[in-house]
Write a protein that holds these residues in place. Structure first.
Motif, mmCIF file in Angstrom:
data_model
loop_
_atom_site.group_PDB
_atom_site.id
_atom_site.type_symbol
_atom_site.label_atom_id
_atom_site.label_comp_id
_atom_site.label_asym_id
_atom_site.label_seq_id
_atom_site.Cartn_x
_atom_site.Cartn_y
_atom_site.Cartn_z
ATOM 1 N N SER A 188 -7.535 7.196 -1.781
ATOM 2 C CA SER A 188 -8.969 7.223 -2.016
ATOM 3 C C SER A 188 -9.486 8.655 -2.088
ATOM 4 O O SER A 188 -10.317 8.992 -2.940
ATOM 5 N N ARG A 235 -9.639 -1.287 -3.272
ATOM 6 C CA ARG A 235 -8.874 -0.366 -2.435
ATOM 7 C C ARG A 235 -9.335 -0.461 -0.985
ATOM 8 O O ARG A 235 -8.530 -0.428 -0.053
ATOM 9 N N SER A 236 -10.635 -0.590 -0.791
ATOM 10 C CA SER A 236 -11.150 -0.784 0.568
ATOM 11 C C SER A 236 -10.663 -2.101 1.155
ATOM 12 O O SER A 236 -10.348 -2.200 2.339
ATOM 13 N N THR A 296 0.825 -1.213 0.000
ATOM 14 C CA THR A 296 0.000 0.000 0.000
ATOM 15 C C THR A 296 0.857 1.260 0.000
ATOM 16 O O THR A 296 0.532 2.247 -0.662
ATOM 17 N N LEU A 315 -3.676 4.446 1.960
ATOM 18 C CA LEU A 315 -4.802 4.042 1.119
ATOM 19 C C LEU A 315 -5.954 5.042 1.209
ATOM 20 O O LEU A 315 -6.606 5.341 0.206
ATOM 21 N N MET A 316 -6.207 5.540 2.420
ATOM 22 C CA MET A 316 -7.264 6.531 2.568
ATOM 23 C C MET A 316 -6.921 7.812 1.820
ATOM 24 O O MET A 316 -7.797 8.449 1.209
ATOM 25 N N GLU A 367 -15.924 6.105 6.536
ATOM 26 C CA GLU A 367 -15.345 5.065 5.687
ATOM 27 C C GLU A 367 -14.253 4.306 6.435
ATOM 28 O O GLU A 367 -14.184 3.068 6.383
ATOM 29 N N ARG A 427 -17.656 1.878 -5.117
ATOM 30 C CA ARG A 427 -16.811 2.503 -6.125
ATOM 31 C C ARG A 427 -15.410 1.894 -6.191
ATOM 32 O O ARG A 427 -14.815 1.813 -7.256
ATOM 33 N N ALA A 428 -14.846 1.515 -5.050
ATOM 34 C CA ALA A 428 -13.456 1.010 -5.036
ATOM 35 C C ALA A 428 -13.333 -0.131 -4.025
ATOM 36 O O ALA A 428 -12.703 0.024 -2.984
ATOM 37 N N GLN A 445 -19.033 4.690 -0.817
ATOM 38 C CA GLN A 445 -17.591 4.490 -0.926
ATOM 39 C C GLN A 445 -17.228 3.038 -1.237
ATOM 40 O O GLN A 445 -16.240 2.770 -1.904
ATOM 41 N N ARG A 479 -10.931 10.680 -5.484
ATOM 42 C CA ARG A 479 -12.296 11.222 -5.427
ATOM 43 C C ARG A 479 -12.302 12.725 -5.156
ATOM 44 O O ARG A 479 -13.314 13.271 -4.715
#
Length: 739
Positions: A633, A256-257, A56, A629-630, A661, A252-253, A249, A637
């Motif tokens: 994200s 990634r989550s 990550t 990662l956040m 999230e 969409r990904a 959230q 976005r």
């Protein structure tokens, strides 16, 4: 075999156990292999967490440089050059990190050594462990770099320059979930293999642990898609967000989550695995939970009438008596000859010491967990209640070639009585405890020729009404703790005068001493009215000496106990000293099982607690990867968030959106992590149980699990703060122009 044959010819086989040093070494080697298996599992999980963190972090770095990398590809940078650049960037960092990790591991081990100094454990550097750490660290780095290279070189120069969002491919998520379930099924199949010793091999153990962890890793994306929206709705409601905004959230990904959840799963699963293992060990250690609170043992026998008098002492309840009597044990059907009169024969006879142990079967078998190789607990208790039956351990059964229902001849002094065997038993927990206290040799000799019967049979059939050990519970009602026991320093230098005053002041808090006060009250009052001068009367002096001994006993442990515990210890010692006085022997040894259990449990919990929470470091370090990662994200976005700001969404709502999230991902990761940790603990328990022949009951430490989930949520919350602030930045127009 030759030695055993020789002993059999001499009629000594039943008294001896023949064992080679090689067998001992094999047992030690087996134990070491089981330990290494556990360490390899921990190393695997730690490296899996490191893999996700590196992946990550580097993904974040490549994402930030996506424009520059795209331009470099457009002007002629080849895929090979791009791959070499990534390797050169990542491998040196991995080598340095591995070296620092080894140094940190040695430092943590040293800290554990200092924290457990009372256990006299010494630190030794294991070349095997350092080798595993080095290889695992470098291999994880190379594997992660290779995955990044494969990800980057597949992108064309045009796509690298013009990054566009692509809708998630749900069939990949479904395929990942099915593959994860298949790997978990493979893991269960491997547990069921008949030859459990295959788990001691590195390849089989690695495949078994890997299939479980990778199975859960592949199952996590499906959990994110299935559970994520529901959990996001709940978290969003708590933070005051519309449900659709909070749920959006995850759709969409999802991958990634999933990256965030992966780091939480491996870190938390290790905490849960060790916590469940710790609680299970504590349950095994707590096998004497029903043992009486104190014991008094005498080297010479105590007459039965004295035991009856002990039962009448105020504060004594639930008395249990054990008696071990030297005897001869024979199998009447085997035709074993008499023990030889040679010097060697006499020596072996003394060394092995065949013993008839008499006690209350209901009470004793409730104290020590035993497993029946032949027979059952209910049937054995019913038979022994009728009299004429005994229990024998597995070792005795093997040495004497005895089985359930066979007759065994027990000889004590000039009497020989035939008993029927009600069961063949073993106590793995007792064996483990004996080994821990380094009493193995004694127990092996004792177990070689021992039978367990009842006191009624000992009294009726052998005319022996004696006891070796008296165990009892103590009735100590909760009372006020005197001020003397709450002070920092103990009351040193107290003589009979101070103790006489204390006896009068503490009268209402010492109900077990009421008969003593009534008996010595007049003499004590007269002595105190004379200013406590001169020597106290004999009856008074005797009791004051007992008080002085109990207070001295507490003084030795003053700094290690709380005020309430000091007071309990003092009252406990008063009752025990009366028991010892009743026995009236100079060779009496007494002890508090309650205090011993409490002390040992505290030491064990401290040691295991350190090991349980060490993996929390993985979660704390995972905060870096989660934050990365956040941030990715949020950056991807940024245009969507800017539009939300433009249509009226305030900063606090954007911050809550990002934090919702993060918290939702934390809960999804916790669900998978707790399930994986419990699953791995159950696997470890089953495999180890098959290897050592004893399976402990799994116990879930709900408090520790709740703390681990709370720590995970805190890590996610902290990791989401910086991305949340970044998302709520002021210049909306600039974001719309650059996004």
């Amino acid at each position: 075999a030759a030695v055993e044959g020789l002993l059999k010819d001499r009629g000594l086989a039943y008294q001896c156990k023949v064992e080679t040093a090689e067998v001992r070494q094999l047992l030690l080697t087996e134990a070491e292999r089981i330990t290494n298996l556990t360490l390899m599992l921990v190393a695997f999980v730690a490296m899996l967490a490191a893999f996700f963190i590196i992946l990550t972090t580097m993904s974040m770095s490549l994402f930030e440089r996506r424009g520059a990398l795209g331009i470099m590809r457009c002007v002629g940078l080849t895929r090979g050059q791009l791959a070499a650049m990534i390797y050169l960037e990542l491998v040196p960092i991995g080598v340095v990190g591995t070296a620092l990790g080894i140094a940190g591991g040695v430092g943590v081990s040293r800290a554990v050594e200092l924290m457990t100094a009372h256990m006299n454990m010494k630190l030794f550097i294991s070349p095997w462990g350092v080798g595993i750490a080095s290889v695992a660290g470098v291999a994880t780095t190379l594997f992660t770099a290779t995955l990044l290279v494969l990800q980057v070189v597949r992108v064309s120069p045009l796509a690298a320059v013009n990054v566009e969002a692509r809708p998630p491919r749900t069939h990949y998520l479904l395929l990942s979930g099915l593959l994860g379930l298949a790997l978990i099924a493979v893991h269960e199949f491997m547990i069921a293999v008949p030859d459990q010793h295959r788990w001691l091999g590195g390849l089989f153990a690695g495949a078994g642990a890997g299939s479980l962890y990778i199975g859960y890793v592949l199952l996590t994306p499906a959990l994110v898609v299935l559970l994520g929206p529901l959990i996001a709705r709940l978290v969003g409601a708590l933070l005051g967000l519309p449900a659709k905004l909070a749920m959006g959230q995850f759709g969409r990904a999802p991958w990634r989550s999933t990256g965030v959840c992966w780091m939480l799963v491996v870190g938390q699963s290790l905490i849960i695995y060790l916590a469940v293992g710790t609680e299970t060990v504590m349950n095994v250690y707590n096998f004497p939970a029903q043992l009486p609170e104190c014991f008094v043992w005498a080297r010479s026998y105590v007459p039965g009438r004295v035991v009856d008098e002990i039962k009448g002492i105020p504060g004594v309840t639930g008395t249990t008596v054990l008696t071990d009597v030297d005897c001869k044990i024979d199998n009447p059907d085997a035709g074993s000859g008499p023990v030889g009169a040679s010097l060697v024969g006499k020596f072996l006879s003394k060394l092995t010491r065949p013993v008839f142990v008499a006690g209350d079967p209901d009470r004793i078998l409730s104290m020590v967990r035993v497993t029946f190789d032949e027979g059952s607990l209910e049937d054995a208790l019913e038979k022994m209640g009728r009299g004429g039956y005994v229990l024998i351990p597995t070792q005795t059964a093997r040495n004497k070639r005895l089985h359930l229902g066979d007759k065994v001849l027990v000889g004590i002094k000039d009497r020989a009585v035939e008993f029927e065997i009600a069961g063949v038993v073993q106590s793995p927990v007792l064996d483990l405890t004996v080994t821990a206290f380094q009493a193995t040799s004694y127990m092996q000799f004792a177990a070689a020729s021992v039978v367990f019967g009842t006191h009624e049979d000992l009294r009726d059939k052998f005319d022996l009404d004696v006891a070796s050990m008296v165990m009892c519970d103590l009735n100590l009602p909760t009372t006020t703790t005197p001020d003397v026991f709450t002070k920092t320093k103990p009351p040193t230098g107290w003589g009979h005068a101070e103790l006489g005053t204390a006896l009068s002041e503490w009268a209402e808090w010492l109900p077990n001493e009421k008969d003593v006060r009534e008996r010595i009250g007049p003499a004590l009052g007269e002595w105190q009215s004379n200013g406590s001068s001169g020597r106290a009367p004999g009856s008074v002096r005797r009791e004051l000496n007992r008080y002085q001994g109990a207070l001295t006993y507490v003084t030795w442990r003053w700094d290690r106990e709380s005020p309430d515990e000091r007071w309990v210890m003092f009252r406990e010692r008063l009752v025990v000293s009366r028991i010892m006085r009743e026995i009236g022997r100079s060779d009496v040894v007494s002890g508090s099982v309650r205090r011993m259990k409490k002390y040992n449990e505290r030491i064990l919990r401290q040691s295991l607690g350190v090991l349980t929470w060490l993996p929390s470091i993985v979660l704390i370090v995972a905060a870096i990867g989660i934050g990365n990662l956040m941030m990715v994200s949020v950056q991807i976005r940024s245009r969507q968030i800017a539009i939300l700001r433009a249509v009226g969404t305030v900063k606090s709502q954007i911050i809550r959106l990002v934090l919702a999230e993060a918290l939702a991902l934390g809960l999804v990761g916790s669900v998978s992590g707790v399930a994986l940790g419990i699953h791995q603990a159950a696997t470890d328990n089953r495999v180890t149980g098959s290897l050592i022949g004893f399976t402990a009951d799994i116990s879930l430490p709900l408090g520790t699990i709740a703390l681990a989930v709370g720590l995970t949520m805190a890590v996610c919350l902290l990791a989401g703060l910086l991305p949340a602030r970044y998302a709520a930045r002021d210049n909306i127009i600039e974001v719309l122009q650059t996004a």
